[in-house]
Design a protein around this motif. Structure first.
Motif, mmCIF file in Angstrom:
data_model
loop_
_atom_site.group_PDB
_atom_site.id
_atom_site.type_symbol
_atom_site.label_atom_id
_atom_site.label_comp_id
_atom_site.label_asym_id
_atom_site.label_seq_id
_atom_site.Cartn_x
_atom_site.Cartn_y
_atom_site.Cartn_z
ATOM 1 N N PRO A 33 0.791 -1.261 0.088
ATOM 2 C CA PRO A 33 -0.056 -0.077 -0.049
ATOM 3 C C PRO A 33 0.783 1.350 -0.004
ATOM 4 O O PRO A 33 1.903 1.463 0.614
ATOM 5 N N GLY A 34 0.219 2.259 -0.718
ATOM 6 C CA GLY A 34 1.074 3.563 -0.978
ATOM 7 C C GLY A 34 0.127 4.672 -0.792
ATOM 8 O O GLY A 34 -1.018 4.589 -0.361
ATOM 9 N N VAL A 52 5.480 13.491 -12.193
ATOM 10 C CA VAL A 52 5.805 12.006 -12.528
ATOM 11 C C VAL A 52 6.964 11.538 -11.777
ATOM 12 O O VAL A 52 6.892 10.092 -11.398
ATOM 13 N N THR A 53 7.723 12.402 -10.789
ATOM 14 C CA THR A 53 8.564 11.739 -10.028
ATOM 15 C C THR A 53 7.825 11.137 -8.711
ATOM 16 O O THR A 53 8.452 10.073 -8.292
ATOM 17 N N TYR A 54 6.960 12.048 -8.412
ATOM 18 C CA TYR A 54 6.108 11.381 -7.097
ATOM 19 C C TYR A 54 5.504 10.047 -7.548
ATOM 20 O O TYR A 54 5.596 9.213 -6.657
ATOM 21 N N GLU A 55 5.067 10.083 -8.868
ATOM 22 C CA GLU A 55 4.211 8.722 -9.189
ATOM 23 C C GLU A 55 5.426 7.398 -9.387
ATOM 24 O O GLU A 55 5.149 6.490 -8.808
ATOM 25 N N ASN A 56 6.352 7.872 -10.186
ATOM 26 C CA ASN A 56 7.269 6.788 -10.510
ATOM 27 C C ASN A 56 8.273 6.240 -9.357
ATOM 28 O O ASN A 56 8.769 5.111 -9.350
ATOM 29 N N SER A 57 8.324 7.313 -7.944
ATOM 30 C CA SER A 57 9.191 6.547 -7.174
ATOM 31 C C SER A 57 8.471 5.551 -6.508
ATOM 32 O O SER A 57 9.033 4.860 -5.914
ATOM 33 N N PRO A 62 -3.393 3.137 -11.758
ATOM 34 C CA PRO A 62 -2.132 2.521 -11.123
ATOM 35 C C PRO A 62 -2.117 3.196 -9.778
ATOM 36 O O PRO A 62 -1.225 2.554 -8.691
ATOM 37 N N GLU A 63 -3.185 3.742 -9.081
ATOM 38 C CA GLU A 63 -3.278 4.242 -7.669
ATOM 39 C C GLU A 63 -1.939 4.819 -7.372
ATOM 40 O O GLU A 63 -1.446 4.496 -6.165
ATOM 41 N N LEU A 64 -1.586 5.609 -7.957
ATOM 42 C CA LEU A 64 -0.335 6.530 -7.308
ATOM 43 C C LEU A 64 -0.223 7.892 -6.840
ATOM 44 O O LEU A 64 0.605 8.671 -6.550
ATOM 45 N N LEU A 65 -1.811 8.266 -7.051
ATOM 46 C CA LEU A 65 -2.022 9.575 -6.589
ATOM 47 C C LEU A 65 -3.073 9.348 -5.376
ATOM 48 O O LEU A 65 -3.781 8.563 -5.371
ATOM 49 N N PRO A 66 -3.024 10.380 -4.326
ATOM 50 C CA PRO A 66 -3.901 10.235 -3.367
ATOM 51 C C PRO A 66 -5.434 9.896 -3.800
ATOM 52 O O PRO A 66 -5.599 10.959 -4.551
ATOM 53 N N PRO A 67 -6.114 9.318 -3.000
ATOM 54 C CA PRO A 67 -7.669 9.097 -3.379
ATOM 55 C C PRO A 67 -8.325 10.489 -2.973
ATOM 56 O O PRO A 67 -7.910 10.971 -2.039
#
Length: 394
Positions: free
Chosen positions: A138-139, A186-191, A278-283
């Protein structure tokens, strides 16, 4: 008929001439692929003729889902065959290396299919499911729905359950590289994607295991993967399966669950009902805020474009024309043109990711493996196509 496919049929006992369109370009593409086809000069005769050149009105059926068999019985048979191809490919790799398996589970379609295939491969090997380490990570963007589905899926299949929360380690990484956590770029997501891959790889080292890749054919065509993140694995079981077919494979598994597998069936049905993300940004309000198809376009369009490009060898103007007929009444011409331009741009620009793909099984006639199926330079230019694309609406 054209290459074994019936284009039009007359009524029984009727009279008159039957017409349809023969796609000569498609036949030429077929003959280029089928190297056993030989034209013998002595077996045919040339007859010269001329016709007035005019716009052809398409009457033939254009399948909007070319990767998916239309009739249910054939589709179910094909789904079982594809699952077996995937599982047998993985079985061979597991036996060859003597390794266990590690799979990252997000609660989404692709990772669900990868785990189902891995379980089937272990059954074929006669091995305990505890040799599969299923890891949920989970992230910042993970929702309760996908997390709960991931946990239930792992437990119902009897795999070893491991949970690693990545938030703290990613925040440390942000501090190390000077990334502001409030900047959702994109850095926030790809990290996050790369942190998850590192975790999977290192757990695989501890478990004497292979990391099983989850990315599908549609994502690879669009380059919708984090380079050296979810892009990388030790064996990618889904690399030959387009997104429209992934959905049918998971649905097939849900529909064939036994009475004792009700929990598994419920999870699979809810996974099918969950938006692709991809659920890489806050819900937002506890729900998924980042929907893939809002960003790159509908996968049913992209899979159609991909099939017409790689299987039939068509250019953008013809693909657009066929798509307008196949999706008439579903998408406007402007919408189709918009997403075709996106597809072409991404397909050419993202080839460098496909040039170093992990191994994976080929399950159909379309694949993007650099080891035989798609011999394409990473810096191939799309400018010849761009002239056609510029003429399209959208």
């Amino acid at each position: 008929a054209e290459n074994g496919q019936i284009l039009a049929e007359s009524k029984r006992f009727g009279h008159g001439i039957l017409y349809s369109e023969i796609d000569v370009e498609r036949l030429c593409a077929q003959r280029r692929r089928m190297t056993t086809f030989v034209t013998e000069d002595q077996t045919h005769t040339e007859i010269l003729f001329s016709l007035k050149i005019e716009e052809t009105k398409l009457t033939r059926f254009i399948d909007p889902a070319p990767f998916v068999p239309t009739d249910r019985q054939n589709r179910e048979k094909r789904c079982d065959e594809i699952l077996m191809i995937q599982a047998m490919g993985l079985k061979k790799r597991l036996e060859h290396t003597g390794a266990n398996a590690v799979v990252g589970i997000s609660g989404g379609l692709d990772s669900t299919l990868a785990l189902l295939v891995t379980v089937r491969a272990f059954d074929l090997c006669g091995r305990d499911h505890k040799g599969i380490t299923a890891v949920t990570m989970p992230g910042f963007g993970t929702t309760d729905r996908t997390y709960d589905n991931a946990v239930k899926l792992i437990q119902s299949l009897g795999a070893e359950f491991v949970e690693v929360d990545i938030c703290q380690s990613v925040n440390v990484h942000f501090s190390d590289i000077g990334q502001d956590p409030s900047v959702h770029d994109v850095t926030y997501e790809n990290s996050q994607a790369r942190e998850r891959t590192q975790i999977l790889m290192d757990i695989a080292n501890k478990k004497n295991a292979l990391v099983i890749g989850t990315g599908d054919l549609s994502e690879l065509a669009l380059g919708w993967a984090t380079y050296n993140g979810d892009h990388m694995s030790m064996y990618g079981v889904n690399v030959g399966v387009p997104k429209t077919l992934v959905r049918h494979l998971v649905a097939y598994c849900a529909n064939t669950c036994s009475e004792s597998e009700k929990v598994l069936q419920e999870v699979l049905l809810d996974v099918l009902d969950t938006p692709v993300s991809p659920e890489l940004l806050p819900p937002e309000d506890g729900k998924i805020s980042q929907k893939t198809e809002d960003l790159v376009g509908p996968y049913e369009l992209h899979d159609f474009f991909l099939y017409q490009l790689l299987r039939c060898g068509f250019g953008p103007a013809k693909i657009y024309r066929l798509a307008c007929r196949a999706f008439e009444g579903i998408y406007s011409k402007e919408t189709i043109g918009k997403w075709l331009k996106t597809f072409c741009r991404r397909f050419f620009a993202q080839q460098f990711k496909r040039s170093c793909l992990p191994d994976g099984p080929k399950v159909g006639s379309v694949a993007v493996s650099p080891r035989g199926d798609l011999r394409m330079p990473s810096d191939a230019s799309r400018m010849a196509w761009q002239k056609e694309l510029d003429q399209l609406p959208g």
